[in-house]
Write an enzyme that holds these catalytic residues in place. Structure first.
Site, PDB file in Angstrom:
ATOM      1  N   ILE A  14       0.962  -1.157  -0.054  1.00  0.00           N
ATOM      2  CA  ILE A  14       0.041  -0.071  -0.017  1.00  0.00           C
ATOM      3  C   ILE A  14       0.965   1.280   0.048  1.00  0.00           C
ATOM      4  O   ILE A  14       0.420   2.104  -0.598  1.00  0.00           O
ATOM      5  CB  ILE A  14      -0.910   0.091   1.039  1.00  0.00           C
ATOM      6  CG1 ILE A  14      -1.961  -0.935   1.296  1.00  0.00           C
ATOM      7  CG2 ILE A  14      -1.637   1.356   1.274  1.00  0.00           C
ATOM      8  CD1 ILE A  14      -3.066  -1.477   2.307  1.00  0.00           C
TER       9      ILE A  14
ATOM     10  N   GLU B 141     -12.303   0.716  18.106  1.00  0.00           N
ATOM     11  CA  GLU B 141     -13.469   0.721  17.076  1.00  0.00           C
ATOM     12  C   GLU B 141     -14.702  -0.066  17.347  1.00  0.00           C
ATOM     13  O   GLU B 141     -14.268  -1.316  18.123  1.00  0.00           O
ATOM     14  CB  GLU B 141     -12.817   0.354  15.767  1.00  0.00           C
ATOM     15  CG  GLU B 141     -11.753   1.388  15.327  1.00  0.00           C
ATOM     16  CD  GLU B 141     -11.192   1.163  13.999  1.00  0.00           C
ATOM     17  OE1 GLU B 141     -11.600  -0.019  13.467  1.00  0.00           O
ATOM     18  OE2 GLU B 141     -10.401   1.674  13.611  1.00  0.00           O
TER      19      GLU B 141
ATOM     20  N   HIS C 272     -13.199   3.568   9.036  1.00  0.00           N
ATOM     21  CA  HIS C 272     -12.291   2.694   8.609  1.00  0.00           C
ATOM     22  C   HIS C 272     -13.193   2.273   7.451  1.00  0.00           C
ATOM     23  O   HIS C 272     -13.496   1.092   6.985  1.00  0.00           O
ATOM     24  CB  HIS C 272     -12.723   1.369   9.775  1.00  0.00           C
ATOM     25  CG  HIS C 272     -11.482   0.529   9.667  1.00  0.00           C
ATOM     26  ND1 HIS C 272     -10.802   0.070  10.435  1.00  0.00           N
ATOM     27  CD2 HIS C 272     -10.665   0.095   8.569  1.00  0.00           C
ATOM     28  CE1 HIS C 272      -9.911  -0.564  10.355  1.00  0.00           C
ATOM     29  NE2 HIS C 272     -10.007  -0.730   8.986  1.00  0.00           N
ATOM     30  N   LEU C 273     -12.981   3.373   6.593  1.00  0.00           N
ATOM     31  CA  LEU C 273     -13.476   3.203   5.337  1.00  0.00           C
ATOM     32  C   LEU C 273     -12.181   2.636   4.068  1.00  0.00           C
ATOM     33  O   LEU C 273     -12.762   2.584   2.878  1.00  0.00           O
ATOM     34  CB  LEU C 273     -13.948   4.283   4.663  1.00  0.00           C
ATOM     35  CG  LEU C 273     -15.363   4.972   5.603  1.00  0.00           C
ATOM     36  CD1 LEU C 273     -15.719   6.381   4.746  1.00  0.00           C
ATOM     37  CD2 LEU C 273     -16.237   3.967   5.182  1.00  0.00           C
ATOM     38  N   GLY C 274     -11.225   2.553   4.577  1.00  0.00           N
ATOM     39  CA  GLY C 274      -9.914   2.122   3.735  1.00  0.00           C
ATOM     40  C   GLY C 274     -10.290   1.112   2.854  1.00  0.00           C
ATOM     41  O   GLY C 274      -9.864   1.380   1.711  1.00  0.00           O
ATOM     42  N   ALA C 275     -10.866   0.360   2.891  1.00  0.00           N
ATOM     43  CA  ALA C 275     -11.264  -0.901   1.772  1.00  0.00           C
ATOM     44  C   ALA C 275     -12.626  -0.841   1.386  1.00  0.00           C
ATOM     45  O   ALA C 275     -12.805  -1.768   0.876  1.00  0.00           O
ATOM     46  CB  ALA C 275     -10.978  -2.123   2.597  1.00  0.00           C
TER      47      ALA C 275
END
Length: 526
Positions: free
Chosen positions: A153, A262, A280-283
């Site tokens: 990443i 979280e 936690h929207l990374g994926a």
């Protein structure tokens, strides 16, 4: 061979379910199960596919009598008890690359949002204010981006940042000089990165070494006005320390997608000036969700059907191309290890596996794991090639490998040497016409196939021994399937490896030991 069964316990793309079925794997979709419900049915399955909701804890793993693989559609495996899975020989896989682009893009988006104060400007404008002078942003062009972690990443973030004409410096102990050049980044130490970066973004796992890598102390070493982006793991940044420095104005802004606790319903950072938070929207893109679901279905199917191991966290990787080439050598290594393990009666201190010839050019890590499993199985019945390396380490067994491109006689040769308090014993084998064979015991050459039950007899090479042994076996109604001999020279040390159709009794083995000139006799099972 019965069709493997997989339980899909969390929501996956329908396309993933189709992959299982097309590949010949029976997939049951049962989402939202309570722990008790999962415990009742998990023993029916060979594989368990999860996202983050289902917890594969030690209780679930203990109840999973037939489970061979757990597949996590995504990167984080906090919901899987990996040590428990390893000790039970269950491969744990994730899909670390399926959401890499999505996560990297989210980090870049957070960086832009911070630099131009987009969330606050949006709220202000939609409230009817027109505060052009309040939202003075900064350009990203020519700024120095500090990457903490330059793996998959981080490498994608570096590529995008280079496209924005930023200067990229990276701190990553595992980053080689060659890879740094390939990524277009300057490799630096952490102290240098802290001093030089205008923006810092984190892309590293959470470990004991990386926890609070951006501590309050380290944050104070940064440039005044630095921007901090964390789309990796909660706990990499000291949240209390960051809040203090945001309030003091030393840190110009921060954007977090991940938090120590979280779901983050409340957090010390909430409400700080120029702080941006996402849940936690990374994926969380349609493409990433599809990618990780498809990948986990392919990986689990490959393992259950062919033995190929991809992206495993507790087992050596084996590609689909390698699996058929390795299969006979894995069988050889495990049986040769089992031979060695059954030939020692005291604690094993070290195991050395030597590879000679063509096998030395293969991926030998699975072979070494299989050999270890064989050596330790007489002591630990439930061990397999997944759990063996960890168990060997826990027990203080030293494991070493050596490789040699040439083998004087055989195309490929594997030699296992076991060290105990009594000394060393060495055993060698090869694969001939796809079949594992024993070719050397105690330095004596022979050529014997493995049989499910074998008699090993070490004796002095004197006339009459073979006849006496045959008579004892005949009297006990034990039929000889194969009979192979090796010796040093006439009248000296000799061995007999006898494949038999019936399991010899302890009394029969005792009678064989009592024969003239017999030094050792034992039953071996494979």
């Amino acid at each position: 061979m019965p069709m493997p069964r997989v339980l899909i316990a969390d929501k996956l793309s329908p396309a993933a379910i189709d992959i299982f079925k097309q590949r010949g794997v029976d997939a049951d979709v049962k989402t939202g199960l309570s722990k008790d419900e999962l415990l009742k049915i998990i023993d029916q399955y060979d594989g368990l596919a999860v996202r983050s909701a289902t917890k594969a804890d030690k209780d679930v793993i203990a109840a999973a009598a037939n489970l061979k693989v757990i597949g996590r559609a995504g990167i984080g495996v906090d919901n899987v008890d990996i040590p428990a899975a390893t000790s039970k020989g269950i491969v744990v896989m994730n899909t670390p690359f399926g959401n890499s682009i999505t996560t990297a893009e989210h980090a870049i988006a957070m960086m832009f949002a911070l630099a131009r104060q987009l969330p606050a400007a949006d709220v202000s404008t939609q409230a009817g204010k027109w505060e052009k002078n309040r939202f003075m942003g900064v350009e990203l062009y020519a700024k120095t981006l500090g990457l903490i972690g330059a793996g998959n990443i981080g490498g994608i973030v570096a590529d995008r940042a280079n496209g924005l004409k930023m200067k990229v410096v990276a701190y990553d102990p595992f980053l080689s000089a060659e890879r740094a050049i390939e990524l277009g980044v300057e490799k630096v130490e952490l102290e240098d990165l802290l001093a030089r970066a205008d923006i810092i973004t984190l892309h590293t796992p959470l470990t004991d070494k990386t926890r609070n890598i951006l501590s309050e102390e380290n944050l104070r070493k940064t440039k005044k006005g630095v921007l901090i982006v964390n789309c990796a793991r909660g706990g990499l940044v000291d949240e209390q320390g960051l809040r203090k420095l945001l309030d003091e104005g030393h840190v110009g802004g921060a954007a977090f997608d991940v938090f120590v606790e979280e779901p983050a319903k409340e957090n010390v950072l909430f409400g700080a000036e120029n702080f941006i938070a996402t849940p936690h929207l990374g994926a969380s893109t349609a493409e990433a969700q599809e990618n990780v679901a498809l990948q986990v279905a392919e990986q689990m199917s490959d393992y259950l059907l062919t033995g190929a191991v991809t992206n495993a966290l507790n087992s050596p990787s084996v590609t689909a191309d390698e699996a058929p080439k390795l299969k006979p050598f894995v069988a050889l290594a495990e049986r040769l290890g089992a031979f060695a393990g059954q030939m020692v009666d005291v604690e094993v201190k070290a195991v050395d596996i030597a590879y000679e010839g063509e096998v030395a050019n293969l991926n030998t890590r699975p072979l070494t794991a299989a050999a270890l499993a064989g050596v330790m199985r007489p002591m630990l019945a439930e061990i397999n090639m997944v759990s063996a390396p960890a168990v060997a380490k826990d027990r203080g067994i030293t494991v070493s490998e050596s490789k040699q491109d040439d083998s004087p006689i055989y195309e490929s040769l594997v030699r296992i040497t076991v060290t105990t308090a009594m000394g060393k014993r060495s055993f060698a084998g090869s694969v001939m016409a796809g079949t594992p064979r024993i070719i050397e015991v105690k330095g004596m050459d022979l050529d014997a196939p493995f049989a499910p039950v074998m008699l090993y007899v070490n004796n002095l090479d004197k006339p009459g021994f073979i006849g006496a042994l045959g008579a004892l076996l005949a009297d006990a109604q034990v039929n000889i399937a194969t009979f192979n001999l090796g010796r040093v020279s006439a009248g000296e040390d000799a061995i007999a490896l006898v494949g038999v159709d019936q399991d010899p009794s302890d009394a029969l083995v005792a009678k064989i030991r009592a024969l003239p000139h017999v030094k050792e006799a034992r039953t071996l099972r494979f």
